[in-house]
Scaffold this motif. Structure first.
Motif, PDB file in Angstrom:
ATOM      1  N   THR A   1       0.967  -1.117  -0.001  1.00  0.00           N
ATOM      2  CA  THR A   1      -0.022  -0.144   0.016  1.00  0.00           C
ATOM      3  C   THR A   1       0.860   1.239   0.005  1.00  0.00           C
ATOM      4  O   THR A   1       0.520   2.363  -0.772  1.00  0.00           O
ATOM      5  CB  THR A   1      -0.937   0.147   1.231  1.00  0.00           C
ATOM      6  OG1 THR A   1      -1.733  -1.015   1.120  1.00  0.00           O
ATOM      7  CG2 THR A   1      -1.964   1.222   1.018  1.00  0.00           C
TER       8      THR A   1
ATOM      9  N   LEU B   1       0.950   3.972  -2.704  1.00  0.00           N
ATOM     10  CA  LEU B   1       0.592   5.673  -2.644  1.00  0.00           C
ATOM     11  C   LEU B   1       1.985   6.545  -3.120  1.00  0.00           C
ATOM     12  O   LEU B   1       1.599   7.511  -3.570  1.00  0.00           O
ATOM     13  CB  LEU B   1       0.633   5.921  -1.104  1.00  0.00           C
ATOM     14  CG  LEU B   1      -0.740   5.684  -0.411  1.00  0.00           C
ATOM     15  CD1 LEU B   1      -0.677   5.442   1.170  1.00  0.00           C
ATOM     16  CD2 LEU B   1      -1.669   6.399  -0.908  1.00  0.00           C
TER      17      LEU B   1
ATOM     18  N   LEU C   1       0.554  14.174   1.559  1.00  0.00           N
ATOM     19  CA  LEU C   1       0.112  12.733   2.007  1.00  0.00           C
ATOM     20  C   LEU C   1      -0.341  12.593   3.353  1.00  0.00           C
ATOM     21  O   LEU C   1      -1.469  11.868   3.652  1.00  0.00           O
ATOM     22  CB  LEU C   1       1.110  11.743   1.921  1.00  0.00           C
ATOM     23  CG  LEU C   1       2.002  11.693   0.499  1.00  0.00           C
ATOM     24  CD1 LEU C   1       3.145  10.732   0.609  1.00  0.00           C
ATOM     25  CD2 LEU C   1       1.041  11.411  -0.734  1.00  0.00           C
ATOM     26  N   HIS C   2       0.077  13.225   4.449  1.00  0.00           N
ATOM     27  CA  HIS C   2      -0.358  13.170   5.655  1.00  0.00           C
ATOM     28  C   HIS C   2      -1.552  14.227   5.912  1.00  0.00           C
ATOM     29  O   HIS C   2      -2.641  13.795   6.624  1.00  0.00           O
ATOM     30  CB  HIS C   2       0.825  13.649   6.859  1.00  0.00           C
ATOM     31  CG  HIS C   2       1.776  12.683   7.089  1.00  0.00           C
ATOM     32  ND1 HIS C   2       2.744  12.407   5.975  1.00  0.00           N
ATOM     33  CD2 HIS C   2       2.034  11.777   7.762  1.00  0.00           C
ATOM     34  CE1 HIS C   2       3.626  11.317   6.425  1.00  0.00           C
ATOM     35  NE2 HIS C   2       2.986  11.076   7.559  1.00  0.00           N
TER      36      HIS C   2
ATOM     37  N   ASP D   1      -3.941  14.873   3.587  1.00  0.00           N
ATOM     38  CA  ASP D   1      -5.098  14.209   3.084  1.00  0.00           C
ATOM     39  C   ASP D   1      -5.364  13.140   3.738  1.00  0.00           C
ATOM     40  O   ASP D   1      -6.569  12.807   3.731  1.00  0.00           O
ATOM     41  CB  ASP D   1      -4.637  14.000   1.371  1.00  0.00           C
ATOM     42  CG  ASP D   1      -4.320  14.939   0.537  1.00  0.00           C
ATOM     43  OD1 ASP D   1      -4.679  16.223   0.887  1.00  0.00           O
ATOM     44  OD2 ASP D   1      -4.034  14.810  -0.823  1.00  0.00           O
ATOM     45  N   ASN D   2      -4.439  12.162   4.313  1.00  0.00           N
ATOM     46  CA  ASN D   2      -5.015  11.083   5.007  1.00  0.00           C
ATOM     47  C   ASN D   2      -5.714  11.578   6.337  1.00  0.00           C
ATOM     48  O   ASN D   2      -6.632  10.798   6.659  1.00  0.00           O
ATOM     49  CB  ASN D   2      -3.575  10.126   5.402  1.00  0.00           C
ATOM     50  CG  ASN D   2      -3.949   9.123   6.540  1.00  0.00           C
ATOM     51  OD1 ASN D   2      -4.543   8.257   5.806  1.00  0.00           O
ATOM     52  ND2 ASN D   2      -3.638   9.165   7.532  1.00  0.00           N
TER      53      ASN D   2
ATOM     54  N   LYS E   1      -9.072  12.326   5.414  1.00  0.00           N
ATOM     55  CA  LYS E   1     -10.022  11.455   5.157  1.00  0.00           C
ATOM     56  C   LYS E   1     -10.378  10.667   6.427  1.00  0.00           C
ATOM     57  O   LYS E   1     -11.375  10.391   6.670  1.00  0.00           O
ATOM     58  CB  LYS E   1      -8.986  10.283   4.377  1.00  0.00           C
ATOM     59  CG  LYS E   1      -9.862   9.132   3.870  1.00  0.00           C
ATOM     60  CD  LYS E   1      -9.100   8.149   3.259  1.00  0.00           C
ATOM     61  CE  LYS E   1      -9.947   6.886   2.716  1.00  0.00           C
ATOM     62  NZ  LYS E   1     -10.478   6.321   3.796  1.00  0.00           N
ATOM     63  N   ILE E   2      -9.417  10.513   7.348  1.00  0.00           N
ATOM     64  CA  ILE E   2      -9.919   9.745   8.738  1.00  0.00           C
ATOM     65  C   ILE E   2     -10.796  10.462   9.508  1.00  0.00           C
ATOM     66  O   ILE E   2     -11.728  10.000  10.321  1.00  0.00           O
ATOM     67  CB  ILE E   2      -8.652   9.259   9.507  1.00  0.00           C
ATOM     68  CG1 ILE E   2      -7.758  10.425  10.038  1.00  0.00           C
ATOM     69  CG2 ILE E   2      -7.651   8.099   8.671  1.00  0.00           C
ATOM     70  CD1 ILE E   2      -6.754   9.878  11.130  1.00  0.00           C
TER      71      ILE E   2
ATOM     72  N   TYR F   1      -2.655   0.293   6.919  1.00  0.00           N
ATOM     73  CA  TYR F   1      -1.713   0.899   5.907  1.00  0.00           C
ATOM     74  C   TYR F   1      -0.971   1.839   6.744  1.00  0.00           C
ATOM     75  O   TYR F   1      -1.236   2.280   7.705  1.00  0.00           O
ATOM     76  CB  TYR F   1      -2.396   1.480   4.691  1.00  0.00           C
ATOM     77  CG  TYR F   1      -3.339   2.553   4.995  1.00  0.00           C
ATOM     78  CD1 TYR F   1      -2.897   3.896   4.968  1.00  0.00           C
ATOM     79  CD2 TYR F   1      -4.696   2.439   5.484  1.00  0.00           C
ATOM     80  CE1 TYR F   1      -3.448   5.012   5.545  1.00  0.00           C
ATOM     81  CE2 TYR F   1      -5.613   3.604   5.771  1.00  0.00           C
ATOM     82  CZ  TYR F   1      -4.962   4.977   5.830  1.00  0.00           C
ATOM     83  OH  TYR F   1      -5.729   6.086   6.127  1.00  0.00           O
TER      84      TYR F   1
ATOM     85  N   VAL G   1       1.349   5.698   5.876  1.00  0.00           N
ATOM     86  CA  VAL G   1       1.795   6.702   5.359  1.00  0.00           C
ATOM     87  C   VAL G   1       3.136   7.129   5.099  1.00  0.00           C
ATOM     88  O   VAL G   1       3.738   6.994   5.821  1.00  0.00           O
ATOM     89  CB  VAL G   1       1.037   7.819   5.815  1.00  0.00           C
ATOM     90  CG1 VAL G   1       1.058   9.217   4.810  1.00  0.00           C
ATOM     91  CG2 VAL G   1      -0.535   7.800   6.195  1.00  0.00           C
TER      92      VAL G   1
ATOM     93  N   SER H   1      -1.399   5.162  10.215  1.00  0.00           N
ATOM     94  CA  SER H   1      -2.356   5.735   9.385  1.00  0.00           C
ATOM     95  C   SER H   1      -3.324   6.572  10.151  1.00  0.00           C
ATOM     96  O   SER H   1      -4.004   7.422   9.663  1.00  0.00           O
ATOM     97  CB  SER H   1      -3.181   4.584   8.940  1.00  0.00           C
ATOM     98  OG  SER H   1      -3.606   3.637   9.776  1.00  0.00           O
ATOM     99  N   THR H   2      -3.297   6.262  11.420  1.00  0.00           N
ATOM    100  CA  THR H   2      -4.198   7.123  12.272  1.00  0.00           C
ATOM    101  C   THR H   2      -3.561   7.735  13.675  1.00  0.00           C
ATOM    102  O   THR H   2      -4.102   8.817  14.162  1.00  0.00           O
ATOM    103  CB  THR H   2      -5.417   5.989  12.993  1.00  0.00           C
ATOM    104  OG1 THR H   2      -4.776   4.964  13.859  1.00  0.00           O
ATOM    105  CG2 THR H   2      -6.270   5.486  11.825  1.00  0.00           C
TER     106      THR H   2
END
Length: 272
Positions: A5, A9, A49-50, A52-53, A56-57, A100, A102, A131-132
């Motif tokens: 993953t 990315l 990347l961070h 946008d992630n 999203k969360i 996943y 980042v 990811s979180t």
């Protein structure tokens, strides 16, 4: 697989945004309503990347009802463990996230001043982020002597990073990546211990010096300088620093989990 993953990315998105995009894209703000008060975060465009992630969360409701599960006064507060939503008192936390990672977006411009938002991570050699899970720096004020010590610590970690990626040790790196894929912690610890010892005498990299302007911030506002160049910083608190101080001051158990739960009740995008 987690690291497939990551590769996907990386191929889809350029890790380093161009200057025009960084300057023209509006900054996103996130509101965290916690049991200790409200925190407003602003996400940096330099780490897309961070950014946008995290958006999203937040939009997916992933952070809602999660705990600040790791709190260390004069250091940082950490949240985002997906297992913490239903955790019982005394449960050990710190391993929960989405399946996943980042890719790292570590830049010399962004540093760990008080109030910054940064990504937690494990020991993967690519310095990939959870990811979180994230942390917000409380930190403390440093003098020149302490900053010099932090600089030495930063360079110790950088030596490990660079020797792991030295072509002379490619076979070891491949073994380490396979061990992470298989969650073979015995092999991971064995290889990392070897690199730790080798790094003590490793000189084939550009040593980091804390910039003067960063030193001035650390000597006045404070932060956690020893984390610089090793973790991705991707935002900062624009409102609610007193809430950070309040959370950082709570009583904790020996594993730094608050004795009384501190929870993120709701996380939302601020509409402006």
């Amino acid at each position: 697989m987690k690291y497939l993953t990551i590769l996907f990315l990386v191929l889809l998105i350029a890790c380093s945004p161009n200057q025009k995009e960084t300057q023209t894209t509006p900054l996103t703000k996130i509101k965290l309503i916690t049991t200790k008060g409200e925190i407003v975060l602003q996400l940096y465009n330099e780490t897309p990347l961070h950014r946008d992630n995290f958006i999203k969360i937040v939009n997916d409701g992933v952070l809602d009802s999660l705990l600040f599960h790791r709190v260390i006064e004069n250091f940082m507060i950490q949240g985002g463990d997906t297992n913490s939503k239903t955790a019982q008192p005394g449960d050990t936390l710190g391993n929960g996230d989405l399946p996943y990672n980042v890719p790292a977006e570590i830049t010399s411009k962004l540093f760990h001043k008080k109030g910054v938002l940064a990504a937690a991570r494990g020991g993967h050699p690519g310095r990939v982020s959870s990811s979180t899970q994230f942390y917000i720096v409380q930190g403390k004020v440093f003098n020149d002597s302490l900053l010099n010590q932090a600089e030495t610590r930063i360079n110790g970690w950088l030596a490990e990073y660079h020797i792991i990626h030295d072509s002379a040790y490619r076979a070891d790196l491949d073994s380490l990546l396979i061990a992470f894929e298989n969650e073979d912690w015995r092999t991971i610890n064995r290889i990392n211990s070897r690199f730790y010892e080798l790094a003590k005498d490793y000189e084939d990299y550009e040593k980091y010096q804390i910039p003067k302007e960063h030193r001035e911030v650390y000597e006045t506002i404070g932060g956690t300088p020893h984390l610089d160049q090793n973790y991705t910083v991707f935002g900062e608190v624009v409102s609610g620093l007193a809430v950070i101080d309040s959370i950082a001051a709570v009583a904790t158990n020996p594993l730094n989990r608050p004795l009384e739960d501190v929870r993120i009740l709701n996380a939302t995008i601020v509409k402006e």
